[in-house]
Design a protein around this motif. Sequence first.
Motif, PDB file in Angstrom:
ATOM      1  N   UNK A  46    -104.501  69.443  60.921  1.00 43.07           N
ATOM      2  CA  UNK A  46    -104.469  68.553  59.777  1.00 43.07           C
ATOM      3  C   UNK A  46    -104.411  69.376  58.506  1.00 43.07           C
ATOM      4  N   UNK A  47    -104.505  68.721  57.364  1.00 44.28           N
ATOM      5  CA  UNK A  47    -104.471  69.435  56.086  1.00 44.28           C
ATOM      6  C   UNK A  47    -105.738  69.154  55.306  1.00 44.28           C
ATOM      7  N   UNK A  48    -106.188  70.155  54.603  1.00 41.24           N
ATOM      8  CA  UNK A  48    -107.341  70.007  53.718  1.00 41.24           C
ATOM      9  C   UNK A  48    -107.040  70.732  52.419  1.00 41.24           C
ATOM     10  N   UNK A  49    -107.740  70.377  51.395  1.00 42.68           N
ATOM     11  CA  UNK A  49    -107.496  70.986  50.087  1.00 42.68           C
ATOM     12  C   UNK A  49    -108.485  72.108  49.831  1.00 42.68           C
ATOM     13  N   UNK A  50    -107.955  73.297  49.574  1.00 45.10           N
ATOM     14  CA  UNK A  50    -108.771  74.464  49.266  1.00 45.10           C
ATOM     15  C   UNK A  50    -108.301  75.042  47.937  1.00 45.10           C
ATOM     16  N   UNK A  56    -103.221  73.975  56.074  1.00 48.71           N
ATOM     17  CA  UNK A  56    -103.291  73.449  57.437  1.00 48.71           C
ATOM     18  C   UNK A  56    -104.453  74.066  58.184  1.00 48.71           C
ATOM     19  N   UNK A  57    -105.137  73.257  58.958  1.00 52.85           N
ATOM     20  CA  UNK A  57    -106.261  73.759  59.747  1.00 52.85           C
ATOM     21  C   UNK A  57    -106.407  72.916  61.004  1.00 52.85           C
ATOM     22  N   UNK A  58    -107.089  73.492  61.983  1.00 51.08           N
ATOM     23  CA  UNK A  58    -107.315  72.797  63.249  1.00 51.08           C
ATOM     24  C   UNK A  58    -108.444  71.800  63.068  1.00 51.08           C
ATOM     25  N   UNK A  59    -108.150  70.532  63.354  1.00 50.61           N
ATOM     26  CA  UNK A  59    -109.183  69.494  63.192  1.00 50.61           C
ATOM     27  C   UNK A  59    -109.734  69.019  64.530  1.00 50.61           C
ATOM     28  N   UNK A  60    -108.942  69.156  65.593  1.00 50.72           N
ATOM     29  CA  UNK A  60    -109.399  68.838  66.947  1.00 50.72           C
ATOM     30  C   UNK A  60    -108.981  69.982  67.863  1.00 50.72           C
ATOM     31  N   UNK A  61    -109.926  70.583  68.542  1.00 54.14           N
ATOM     32  CA  UNK A  61    -109.641  71.743  69.380  1.00 54.14           C
ATOM     33  C   UNK A  61    -108.927  71.358  70.668  1.00 54.14           C
ATOM     34  N   UNK A  62    -108.169  72.293  71.212  1.00 53.72           N
ATOM     35  CA  UNK A  62    -107.657  72.125  72.561  1.00 53.72           C
ATOM     36  C   UNK A  62    -108.819  72.191  73.531  1.00 53.72           C
ATOM     37  N   UNK A  63    -108.667  71.530  74.677  1.00 53.49           N
ATOM     38  CA  UNK A  63    -109.741  71.538  75.659  1.00 53.49           C
ATOM     39  C   UNK A  63    -110.748  70.439  75.465  1.00 53.49           C
ATOM     40  N   UNK A  64    -110.475  69.528  74.533  1.00 49.99           N
ATOM     41  CA  UNK A  64    -111.342  68.371  74.362  1.00 49.99           C
ATOM     42  C   UNK A  64    -110.857  67.234  75.270  1.00 49.99           C
ATOM     43  N   UNK A  65    -111.747  66.303  75.532  1.00 45.67           N
ATOM     44  CA  UNK A  65    -111.339  65.081  76.222  1.00 45.67           C
ATOM     45  C   UNK A  65    -110.844  64.090  75.169  1.00 45.67           C
ATOM     46  N   UNK A  66    -109.825  63.322  75.544  1.00 50.16           N
ATOM     47  CA  UNK A  66    -109.364  62.285  74.633  1.00 50.16           C
ATOM     48  C   UNK A  66    -109.376  60.946  75.355  1.00 50.16           C
ATOM     49  N   UNK A  67    -109.806  59.930  74.633  1.00 47.71           N
ATOM     50  CA  UNK A  67    -109.888  58.579  75.166  1.00 47.71           C
ATOM     51  C   UNK A  67    -108.913  57.715  74.376  1.00 47.71           C
ATOM     52  N   UNK A  68    -107.851  57.278  75.049  1.00 48.64           N
ATOM     53  CA  UNK A  68    -106.802  56.504  74.406  1.00 48.64           C
ATOM     54  C   UNK A  68    -107.106  55.016  74.563  1.00 48.64           C
ATOM     55  N   UNK A  69    -107.386  54.354  73.451  1.00 49.10           N
ATOM     56  CA  UNK A  69    -107.701  52.933  73.460  1.00 49.10           C
ATOM     57  C   UNK A  69    -106.394  52.149  73.419  1.00 49.10           C
ATOM     58  N   UNK A 168    -112.428  61.269  65.514  1.00 46.75           N
ATOM     59  CA  UNK A 168    -111.096  60.681  65.552  1.00 46.75           C
ATOM     60  C   UNK A 168    -110.055  61.788  65.455  1.00 46.75           C
ATOM     61  N   UNK A 169    -108.781  61.419  65.326  1.00 47.04           N
ATOM     62  CA  UNK A 169    -107.700  62.404  65.302  1.00 47.04           C
ATOM     63  C   UNK A 169    -107.714  63.276  64.049  1.00 47.04           C
ATOM     64  N   UNK A 170    -108.519  62.901  63.064  1.00 48.25           N
ATOM     65  CA  UNK A 170    -108.664  63.710  61.855  1.00 48.25           C
ATOM     66  C   UNK A 170    -109.880  64.619  61.914  1.00 48.25           C
TER      67      UNK A 170
END
Length: 309
Positions: A46-50, A56-69, A168-170
Amino acid sequence: MELTTIDTNNYAEMAKAMGIAYEGVSNKKKTSSLARLRINHTPITGTTEVKGKKVKMEVVSGGTYKLEIPEGPTYYAESIEVRPYLQRFMYKRYVRGKNDEPNHFVKTVMSDTLNVDLKDTEGGFNCGKPAGYIADFKSLPEKTQDLIKQIKRVRVILGTVKLIDATDANGEKVTLDETPFIWEVDNRDAFKAVGTPFTQLAKMQRLPVQHVITATTEERTIPTGAVYYLPVVSLDVTKTIELTQKEQGLFADLLQWVKSYNEYIINAWQDKATNYDDEDDIEIVEGILDVASIHGTCDNDEFEEEGVA
């Protein structure tokens, strides 16, 4: 009579209904409105203001579980707590589309064992995989080997899941209730890992719905350097969850979900069966019979040859 309630005093019937009756038993001798659970292998950026600049920065790591509603958002967590109500098995095969035909999966009905022929959406059985274990896989015709490698065994878990410290995805923290879900485990190593608690419970003659399985992930790499993740599961047998009417109702709903899914697959099978071209299957079976006549077979349902799902 169709089973619709959980009876903790009738292990045999409940084990069959929940799909663990054959766990730990050697065979050598003898549509969805459910949230979908998966492992998220790729980080989300995602993007953040610095200092006034967007970075751009990683907001959700790889290797997480995701639950798709269904028709809703997707949530993520590094660890989860699963309360399994049902276990089923099926086969599926990915088919790359040609011309106007889109990419799609061939899938079978769900069953409490893979030691039977399962009708599939192409009008055949087992997504084209002959039943049984092949003693000498490399002796099979190359075409047969290629087909079998495309077919995945799937362990299907249905129950409720709690995402620990969900986001969430952010990457923003969210509050999420325990959610009914389905998890199709089709990676070969993951298939075995996730099956371990069910085998343990079956040996102890305990019902899965009365216990919690905790899951995290571990990182693996392939020769190209690409990273993927496998589930790491642990079972708590020190606590037994007492059942309420709420669980009884959800159990009945999940059984009905499986029944509806299977009816959908059987309808697709019937539509295709009359026009099914089984020449390829005949060639495959004849090739296997040729090998079997020389080397013999046994009743295991898995090909241990490297690369076979």
